[in-house]
Design a protein around this motif. Structure first.
Motif, PDB file in Angstrom:
ATOM      1  N   LEU A  89       0.828  -1.212   0.000  1.00 20.84           N
ATOM      2  CA  LEU A  89       0.000   0.000   0.000  1.00 20.84           C
ATOM      3  C   LEU A  89       0.861   1.259   0.000  1.00 20.84           C
ATOM      4  N   ALA A  90       1.951   1.219   0.797  1.00 20.67           N
ATOM      5  CA  ALA A  90       2.838   2.383   0.845  1.00 20.67           C
ATOM      6  C   ALA A  90       3.463   2.639  -0.522  1.00 20.67           C
ATOM      7  N   GLU A  91       3.812   1.586  -1.235  1.00 18.09           N
ATOM      8  CA  GLU A  91       4.392   1.767  -2.574  1.00 18.09           C
ATOM      9  C   GLU A  91       3.377   2.388  -3.531  1.00 18.09           C
ATOM     10  N   THR A  92       2.117   1.929  -3.428  1.00 16.00           N
ATOM     11  CA  THR A  92       1.067   2.501  -4.285  1.00 16.00           C
ATOM     12  C   THR A  92       0.837   3.972  -3.956  1.00 16.00           C
ATOM     13  N   PHE A  93       0.756   4.300  -2.662  1.00 15.35           N
ATOM     14  CA  PHE A  93       0.542   5.692  -2.254  1.00 15.35           C
ATOM     15  C   PHE A  93       1.712   6.578  -2.678  1.00 15.35           C
ATOM     16  N   PHE A  94       2.950   6.025  -2.564  1.00 14.93           N
ATOM     17  CA  PHE A  94       4.123   6.814  -2.925  1.00 14.93           C
ATOM     18  C   PHE A  94       4.144   7.117  -4.420  1.00 14.93           C
ATOM     19  N   ARG A  95       3.790   6.140  -5.227  1.00 17.92           N
ATOM     20  CA  ARG A  95       3.754   6.369  -6.670  1.00 17.92           C
ATOM     21  C   ARG A  95       2.664   7.364  -7.056  1.00 17.92           C
ATOM     22  N   ASN A  96       1.587   7.380  -6.289  1.00 16.99           N
ATOM     23  CA  ASN A  96       0.516   8.352  -6.559  1.00 16.99           C
ATOM     24  C   ASN A  96       0.791   9.704  -5.930  1.00 16.99           C
ATOM     25  N   GLY A  97       1.912   9.797  -5.189  1.00 18.14           N
ATOM     26  CA  GLY A  97       2.258  11.065  -4.572  1.00 18.14           C
ATOM     27  C   GLY A  97       1.486  11.372  -3.320  1.00 18.14           C
ATOM     28  N   ASP A  98       0.894  10.350  -2.694  1.00 23.32           N
ATOM     29  CA  ASP A  98       0.087  10.584  -1.503  1.00 23.32           C
ATOM     30  C   ASP A  98       0.903  10.566  -0.211  1.00 23.32           C
ATOM     31  N   ILE A  99       2.094   9.948  -0.237  1.00 23.78           N
ATOM     32  CA  ILE A  99       2.938   9.922   0.957  1.00 23.78           C
ATOM     33  C   ILE A  99       4.352  10.302   0.561  1.00 23.78           C
ATOM     34  N   LEU A 100       5.131  10.690   1.564  1.00 20.85           N
ATOM     35  CA  LEU A 100       6.520  11.064   1.328  1.00 20.85           C
ATOM     36  C   LEU A 100       7.401   9.823   1.199  1.00 20.85           C
ATOM     37  N   PHE A 101       8.589  10.022   0.691  1.00 15.68           N
ATOM     38  CA  PHE A 101       9.524   8.901   0.529  1.00 15.68           C
ATOM     39  C   PHE A 101       9.914   8.310   1.879  1.00 15.68           C
ATOM     40  N   THR A 102      10.028   9.177   2.894  1.00 16.56           N
ATOM     41  CA  THR A 102      10.400   8.655   4.220  1.00 16.56           C
ATOM     42  C   THR A 102       9.352   7.691   4.746  1.00 16.56           C
ATOM     43  N   GLU A 103       8.072   7.958   4.485  1.00 14.18           N
ATOM     44  CA  GLU A 103       7.021   7.040   4.909  1.00 14.18           C
ATOM     45  C   GLU A 103       7.096   5.727   4.121  1.00 14.18           C
ATOM     46  N   TYR A 104       7.326   5.864   2.822  1.00 16.33           N
ATOM     47  CA  TYR A 104       7.469   4.673   1.984  1.00 16.33           C
ATOM     48  C   TYR A 104       8.667   3.826   2.441  1.00 16.33           C
ATOM     49  N   SER A 105       9.794   4.495   2.705  1.00 18.51           N
ATOM     50  CA  SER A 105      11.005   3.795   3.135  1.00 18.51           C
ATOM     51  C   SER A 105      10.793   3.118   4.498  1.00 18.51           C
ATOM     52  N   GLY A 106      10.074   3.796   5.389  1.00 17.64           N
ATOM     53  CA  GLY A 106       9.798   3.213   6.696  1.00 17.64           C
ATOM     54  C   GLY A 106       8.967   1.946   6.588  1.00 17.64           C
ATOM     55  N   ALA A 107       7.980   1.958   5.690  1.00 17.30           N
ATOM     56  CA  ALA A 107       7.148   0.775   5.499  1.00 17.30           C
ATOM     57  C   ALA A 107       7.971  -0.387   4.959  1.00 17.30           C
ATOM     58  N   GLN A 108       8.904  -0.116   4.046  1.00 15.19           N
ATOM     59  CA  GLN A 108       9.760  -1.178   3.504  1.00 15.19           C
ATOM     60  C   GLN A 108      10.705  -1.734   4.573  1.00 15.19           C
ATOM     61  N   GLU A 109      11.209  -0.855   5.414  1.00 20.78           N
ATOM     62  CA  GLU A 109      12.083  -1.309   6.498  1.00 20.78           C
ATOM     63  C   GLU A 109      11.320  -2.196   7.484  1.00 20.78           C
ATOM     64  N   MET A 110      10.071  -1.842   7.757  1.00 20.81           N
ATOM     65  CA  MET A 110       9.255  -2.672   8.647  1.00 20.81           C
ATOM     66  C   MET A 110       8.992  -4.045   8.028  1.00 20.81           C
ATOM     67  N   ARG A 111       8.798  -4.075   6.707  1.00 16.98           N
ATOM     68  CA  ARG A 111       8.592  -5.356   6.032  1.00 16.98           C
ATOM     69  C   ARG A 111       9.844  -6.221   6.128  1.00 16.98           C
ATOM     70  N   ILE A 112      11.007  -5.633   5.894  1.00  8.96           N
ATOM     71  CA  ILE A 112      12.260  -6.390   5.956  1.00  8.96           C
ATOM     72  C   ILE A 112      12.487  -6.925   7.371  1.00  8.96           C
ATOM     73  N   LYS A 113      12.219  -6.072   8.360  1.00  7.63           N
ATOM     74  CA  LYS A 113      12.377  -6.516   9.749  1.00  7.63           C
ATOM     75  C   LYS A 113      11.431  -7.671  10.068  1.00  7.63           C
ATOM     76  N   ALA A 114      10.197  -7.580   9.583  1.00  8.18           N
ATOM     77  CA  ALA A 114       9.227  -8.647   9.819  1.00  8.18           C
ATOM     78  C   ALA A 114       9.677  -9.953   9.168  1.00  8.18           C
ATOM     79  N   GLU A 115      10.274  -9.858   7.982  1.00  7.41           N
ATOM     80  CA  GLU A 115      10.771 -11.050   7.311  1.00  7.41           C
ATOM     81  C   GLU A 115      11.924 -11.684   8.097  1.00  7.41           C
ATOM     82  N   LEU A 116      12.825 -10.869   8.590  1.00  6.98           N
ATOM     83  CA  LEU A 116      13.931 -11.380   9.389  1.00  6.98           C
ATOM     84  C   LEU A 116      13.431 -12.004  10.684  1.00  6.98           C
ATOM     85  N   ASP A 117      12.456 -11.369  11.324  1.00  4.20           N
ATOM     86  CA  ASP A 117      11.886 -11.921  12.559  1.00  4.20           C
ATOM     87  C   ASP A 117      11.228 -13.271  12.299  1.00  4.20           C
TER      88      ASP A 117
END
Length: 252
Positions: free
Chosen positions: A200-228
């Motif tokens: 969802l964050a990637e879709t919102f970022f491409r549509n310009g609805d969220i900032l890159f920092t929010e998009y990057s934070g969501a990706q970092e949370m996904r990576i952390k969840a995968e490692l956990d």
């Protein structure tokens, strides 16, 4: 509806729907060896046996208990030998002889003495029992037997201690496995949610609805969840193998 309001609305809908999506869109469950196994939940192929059954199997399998049983048996045999040591004090002897011999016989024929030889078969035998008593052995014999009895009793108590430790180990590893399975399930649900959030964050970022920092934070949370999740899955496998080793192979 502006971009920020639309973003908040979509996030609200996602938060309401994510539990259902976590139940419907779960990754395929498989055992180690299949493609992409690192990102799939590791589960038991069958249900776990009852805890009492696992304890019983572990007691039967335990090399420590088998070794202790051999020690007890050896000491019991030593006691039997010690209890019969008095037989060594007695000696039984005997002998038999058989043969034919000649004897000189003197007879008289009227007033004239007559010498003659006669053959005779004879059987001789003798038997007896000799007992040599040692005062020291008689005095200390009962004490020596009591000492062995105490040693056997202590060995049996040692066996009970080993049994208790095995039971504690089985209970501990059983609980560790249950905890690992539950933790893996929680990590899996979190991973599914974080993946959806990242999409969802990637879709919102491409549509310009969220900032890159929010998009990057969501990706970092996904990576952390995968490692956990990978860590939780590894812990489940490890807990399973440890319990399997303690029980002797079969935990179902």
């Amino acid at each position: 509806m502006n971009g920020r309001t639309r973003t908040l609305a979509l996030l609200f809908v996602w938060m309401m729907m994510s539990p259902l999506m976590g139940q419907i869109d779960q990754p395929a469950i498989s055992l180690p060896g299949s493609p992409g196994e690192a990102m799939k939940p590791w589960v038991l192929p069958y249900e776990l046996a009852h805890l009492d059954t696992l304890i019983e199997r572990a007691l039967v399998h335990s090399p420590l208990l088998k070794s202790q049983d051999a020690v007890i048996e050896g000491k019991a045999m030593s006691r039997e030998v010690e209890a019969l040591d008095w037989l060594d004090m007695g000696k039984v002897f005997g002998g038999v002889s058989y043969g034919t011999g000649q004897i000189l016989s003197l007879t008289t024929d009227g007033e004239v003495p007559v010498n003659s030889l006669a053959n005779r078969q004879s059987l001789f035998y003798n038997a007896g029992f000799n007992l040599t008593v040692s005062p020291y052995d008689l005095i200390t014999r009962e004490k020596r037997l009591q000492t062995i009895d105490v040693d056997i009793l202590r060995s049996r108590y040692d066996r009970m201690v080993i049994e208790e430790r095995i039971k504690e180990a089985v209970i501990g590893r059983y609980q560790d496995l249950l905890l690992a399975i539950e933790t893996q399930e929680i990590r899996l649900l979190n991973l599914q949610n974080q993946r959806l959030s990242a999409e969802l964050a990637e879709t919102f970022f491409r549509n310009g609805d969220i900032l890159f920092t929010e998009y990057s934070g969501a990706q970092e949370m996904r990576i952390k969840a995968e490692l956990d999740f990978i860590s939780a899955r590894s812990n489940t496998e490890r807990a399973y193998q440890l319990l399997q080793s303690l029980v002797g192979g079969d935990i179902h």
